[in-house]
Write an enzyme that holds these catalytic residues in place. Sequence first.
Site, short mmCIF file in Angstrom:
data_model
loop_
_atom_site.label_atom_id
_atom_site.label_comp_id
_atom_site.label_asym_id
_atom_site.label_seq_id
_atom_site.Cartn_x
_atom_site.Cartn_y
_atom_site.Cartn_z
N PRO A 90 -0.48 -3.95 -10.69
CA PRO A 90 -1.89 -4.86 -11.34
C PRO A 90 -0.36 -4.83 -12.65
O PRO A 90 -0.77 -5.89 -13.60
CB PRO A 90 -2.57 -4.11 -11.68
N GLU A 117 -4.87 4.63 -6.91
CA GLU A 117 -4.48 4.00 -8.70
C GLU A 117 -2.44 3.78 -8.43
O GLU A 117 -2.69 2.74 -9.84
CB GLU A 117 -4.14 6.11 -9.63
C1 9D3 Z 1 -7.75 2.10 -14.75
C2 9D3 Z 1 -6.56 1.23 -14.58
N1 9D3 Z 1 -6.56 0.39 -13.25
C3 9D3 Z 1 -5.12 -0.67 -13.23
C4 9D3 Z 1 -5.67 -1.88 -14.35
C5 9D3 Z 1 -6.35 1.42 -11.98
C6 9D3 Z 1 -6.22 0.39 -10.65
C7 9D3 Z 1 -7.20 -0.62 -10.15
C8 9D3 Z 1 -6.72 -1.07 -9.62
C9 9D3 Z 1 -4.97 1.16 -10.14
C10 9D3 Z 1 -4.76 -0.06 -8.78
C11 9D3 Z 1 -5.35 -1.43 -8.89
C12 9D3 Z 1 -5.09 -2.40 -7.07
N2 9D3 Z 1 -4.64 -3.56 -7.59
C13 9D3 Z 1 -3.51 -3.91 -7.05
O1 9D3 Z 1 -3.08 -3.12 -6.40
C14 9D3 Z 1 -2.96 -5.21 -7.26
C15 9D3 Z 1 -4.18 -5.78 -8.14
C16 9D3 Z 1 -4.95 -6.35 -9.15
O2 9D3 Z 1 -5.51 -5.35 -8.93
N3 9D3 Z 1 -5.03 -7.06 -9.77
C17 9D3 Z 1 -4.39 -8.04 -10.36
N4 9D3 Z 1 -3.23 -8.40 -8.69
C18 9D3 Z 1 -2.86 -7.38 -8.40
S1 9D3 Z 1 -1.21 -7.34 -7.39
C19 9D3 Z 1 -1.87 -5.56 -7.34
#
Ligand code: 9D3
Length: 249
Positions: A90, A117
Amino acid sequence: MRHLSVVTLFPEMFSALTDWGVTGRAFSRGLCDLSLVNPRDYASDKHGTVDDRPYGGGPGMVMQPAVLDRALSEAKQQVGTEAMVIALTPQGTVFNDRVARELSTHSSLILVAGRYEGMDERFIKRSVDLELSVGDFVVSGGEMPAMLVIDAVMRWLPGVLGHADSAAEDSFVEGMLDYPHYTRPEEYLGERVPDVLLSGDHGKIASWRQAQALRRTIDRRPDLMNAETLSREHNELLRKWGLEKNTGR
Ligand code: 9D3
């Protein structure tokens, strides 16, 4: 790009790419190959543990760097050590078709999809060339983002698309939204197909479609088409088809 490898805890998900449609056909024709490496197979304990608790506390679990590096070594054996390594996170640069086109010029790509995470930062620093996000929304892991990236990159590979799509590379329409499409019947629930599309005048049809594409791009995606990119030709085209709108005063 000819060789692809994905490091993923859910390799079965990738049948969505290998078994269906344009990408499925490209794989079965051998235009590209895909290997899948499961970090679970590179765990150091008998339970197949791939994650651990975050230092500093907080929710969720973090993917262990050593497990990811061992899985990555296997992926490099599959597609070559010169492969570009991309982690889907992300926090990455937002993916778009310009990036897709650039990635399609590399001979091999390795995509690392995270779960939980995220991945230990030391793995990202040591072993990853590029972090990509697919947009400002949260999904549950890197697999669907990786599939989206692969689909978009494969479309730039020679031979993957038929001729249909290359026709859309008319320079006037590039970087704009598509024009509206219609098929039979001529009248559906009281709404008729625009007369110009039934005229048989291909020049006129092309002009109408350009005007429609332009109008929709300005209205729906002003980020793609601002005042500077609007030329006199553009304005004349909108006027010709009665699609000019007042500028607000
Ligand atoms: C509260 C923090 N979050 C980060 C925004 C936790 C989190 C959410 C979702 C950690 C990992 C994930 C999984 N998402 C991905 O691995 C991911 C992703 C996404 O969620 N949105 C847009 N592009 C991508 S590329 C990988």
